[in-house]
Design a protein around this motif. Structure first.
Motif: not given
Ligand code: MSP
Length: 565
Positions: A12, A14, A26, A51, A280, A312, A319
């Motif tokens: 989920i 942020y 994702t 989240d 990720g 990525l 990124m």
């Molecule tokens: N909120 C937490 C996750 C909680 S799950 C119980 C979080 N959120 S986040 O908004 O930072 O998103 C994380 C996810 O977004 C990563 O784990 C990945 O799946 C994806 N990505 C965010 N930036 C990314 C890249 N640059 N490249 C690929 N995926 C990435 O962490």
């Protein structure tokens, strides 16, 4: 017969910022797998969401002069809109600020408390707000050593240590927290990893987690007391849940965990445990250490697989919105179309490893695979069907087909019958999207080559000459026992159109729009209703006499010089 269930989840996200290519990556990968599983007979439940609690979100709201609730309510629709644009077929979208979630989180804390897994203590140490992560002195010492070896600083100008994950300055925290006895799960986790080698994928992540757990687990702070933007813990006034515990629980609260309502209990029993949870690689420890330990402590089953994909990278850097190098997905969708966008990321970045992305490469892949190969195949085949067969799918007689197969061969049928769907499905089921797309492209390339080699335009000329000659001799070619040139032409075009039908069915989980359009142009039904993709891809199922239409090019060729980005 009841279908087998298949539950898959994304992290989920942020809500400190709008969705970007990373979060979309994702989500698109999960959606493609959900569509693939649905079209292969599974009863799929696909969850994504947001989240919305924690210090990071609270700070983002304050920076905008808003309350946290106002802020999350403003950002949430942006995610929904982005997922709608990318045609994400989620079955449920959870926001951690929803009452159904809070209820489940509170129930979970009560369970752990009553089972003796929780105790009260004081946390003294460092915390990274952007990552919402506690760091132990050992972790910081290890990081400092690594940085020193690289000749880089491990402290900020003001003397505070840098975060080992994001390299931003850490804050010092001293507060009363509830602790979860994570250390007690060290051995059970190691035993579980060993007994379930497929639990953490790919292998490289499994090794990373194994070595982390092997080096020893410390108890974890699971509540915060210095701010209030979180789920209140029922038995501990002034404490809200640590945001990661709150967030991880979404995977079960969304199904109905902690609710008394029979429909919730039924859904939870039906879909939990998940078949695959996508994350990720940055959040692997939360999902492969803390999350399974939480489930063990609550007496719940563990997911079958946690699959961690790579980052990525743009110009070699991860990124992310906070680094200011995040690309807006809408700008790319405008250029590539939704299907082109989905295809590029799944085809060109090997799922599980990091991948460098660039607009030049996107255009290259789009033009080569989609505009030139797949799009061109469709337009040639449909044009020739209109020109030579009056726009109808050809009717073949078994006998003629047999004779022509013996005479001319049928490489496309051979490729399909030689286990094409099996190879594609094996790759897809192993989250190897690139491999699955390569299998489909084999048939696309083979069909284009087949057109060149069998030259329907020549067969059409020969058929016309043959027909003229027959008239001059007052013969009826329908009486001919041997295959005519017209039979050869129909045979060849049938093989091409049949390949197109199958290719579209195979591409549909990744490129739903163009695949649906191809089926429409072939006069076939709704491609999204496929429930048995393997049966659909049986060679020879294209009905005769369907009215086909040519339509506009499926993928317009892109010229890099015309693109303003
Ligand atoms: N909120 C937490 C996750 C909680 S799950 C119980 C979080 N959120 S986040 O908004 O930072 O998103 C994380 C996810 O977004 C990563 O784990 C990945 O799946 C994806 N990505 C965010 N930036 C990314 C890249 N640059 N490249 C690929 N995926 C990435 O962490």
């Amino acid at each position: 017969m009841n279908k087998e269930t298949y539950y898959l989840t994304t992290p989920i996200y942020y809500v400190n910022a709008a969705p970007h290519l990373g979060t979309a990556y994702t989500t698109v990968a999960s959606d493609a797998l959900a569509r693939f599983m649905r079209s292969n007979g599974k009863d799929v439940w696909f969850l994504t969401g947001l989240d919305e609690h924690g210090q990071k979100i609270e700070q983002a709201a304050i920076a905008e002069g808003k309350t946290a609730q106002e802020w999350v309510d403003e950002v949430a629709p942006k995610f929904k809109h982005a997922w709608e644009t990318l045609q994400i077929t989620y079955d449920d979208f959870i926001r951690t600020t929803e009452p159904r979630h809070a209820q489940g989180v509170q129930y979970f804390f009560e369970q752990l408390h009553s089972k003796g897994h929780i105790y009260l203590d004081t946390y003294q140490g460092y915390y990274c707000v952007p990552d919402e992560t506690f760091f132990s002195d050992e972790q910081l010492a290890e990081f400092a050593e690594e940085r020193q070896a690289e000749g880089l600083p491990s402290k900020h100008n003001d003397g505070s240590p840098l975060c080992p994950d994001c390299q931003r300055p850490l804050g010092y925290v001293e507060e009363e927290n509830l602790f979860f006895k994570l250390s007690a799960f060290e051995q059970p986790l190691l035993d579980y990893y060993e007994a379930n080698p497929g639990f953490i994928q790919p292998e490289i992540r499994r090794n990373e987690v194994l070595s982390f757990v092997n080096s020893g687990l410390k108890d974890l702070s699971v509540s915060r007391t210095t701010f209030s933007w979180g789920v209140p813990i029922p038995f501990a006034p002034g404490h809200v849940s640590y945001v990661w515990v709150d967030a991880l629980l979404n995977y079960i609260t969304a199904l109905g965990y902690g609710s008394d309502a029979p429909e919730d209990q039924e859904r939870f029993a039906k879909y939990w445990p998940a078949q695959v949870q996508f994350v990720g690689k940055d959040i692997i420890r939360f999902h492969c250490v803390i999350w399974p330990a939480m489930l063990m402590a609550a007496g719940l089953e563990l997911p079958e697989t946690v699959f961690a994909h790579g980052f990525l990278l743009t110009k070699g850097e991860k990124m992310s919105k906070s680094k200011g190098n995040a690309v807006d997905p809408y700008a790319l969708i405008d250029i590539l179309s939704v299907d082109g966008y989905r295809y590029y990321f799944l085809r060109d970045v090997q799922f599980g490893t990091d991948g460098s992305i660039s607009l030049e490469r996107m255009i290259q892949v789009y033009n080569a695979d989609l505009a030139n190969s797949w799009g061109n195949l469709c337009s040639r085949a449909l044009n020739m069907t209109a020109k030579y067969l009056g726009g109808k799918t050809p009717e073949l007689w078994e006998k003629t087909t047999e004779r022509l197969t013996a005479e001319m061969g049928n490489p496309l049928a051979e490729l399909v019958k030689g286990g094409l769907h099996n190879r594609y499905a094996a790759a897809f089921s192993a989250e190897d999207y690139s491999g699955a797309m390569n299998v489909v492209m084999e048939l696309v390339d083979a069909a284009n080559l087949y057109i060149e080699q069998s030259a329907p335009w020549t067969l059409a000329k020969l058929a016309a000459a043959e027909a003229e000659e027959a008239i001059s001799r007052s013969e009826d070619l329908a009486d001919s026992k041997a295959p005519t040139q017209a039979d050869r032409l129909s045979f060849v075009l049938y093989n091409v159109l049949e390949s197109m039908r199958i290719i579209a069915a195979l591409f549909a989980p990744v490129m739903p729009n163009s695949s649906a359009e191809v089926w429409k142009r072939l006069g076939l039904g709704n491609i999204l209703a496929i429930e048995d993709q393997a049966a659909t891809c049986t060679w020879g199922d294209l009905p005769a006499n369907l009215a086909t239409t040519i339509g506009d090019p499926l993928f317009m060729r892109l010229n890099e010089d015309d693109i303003v980005f």
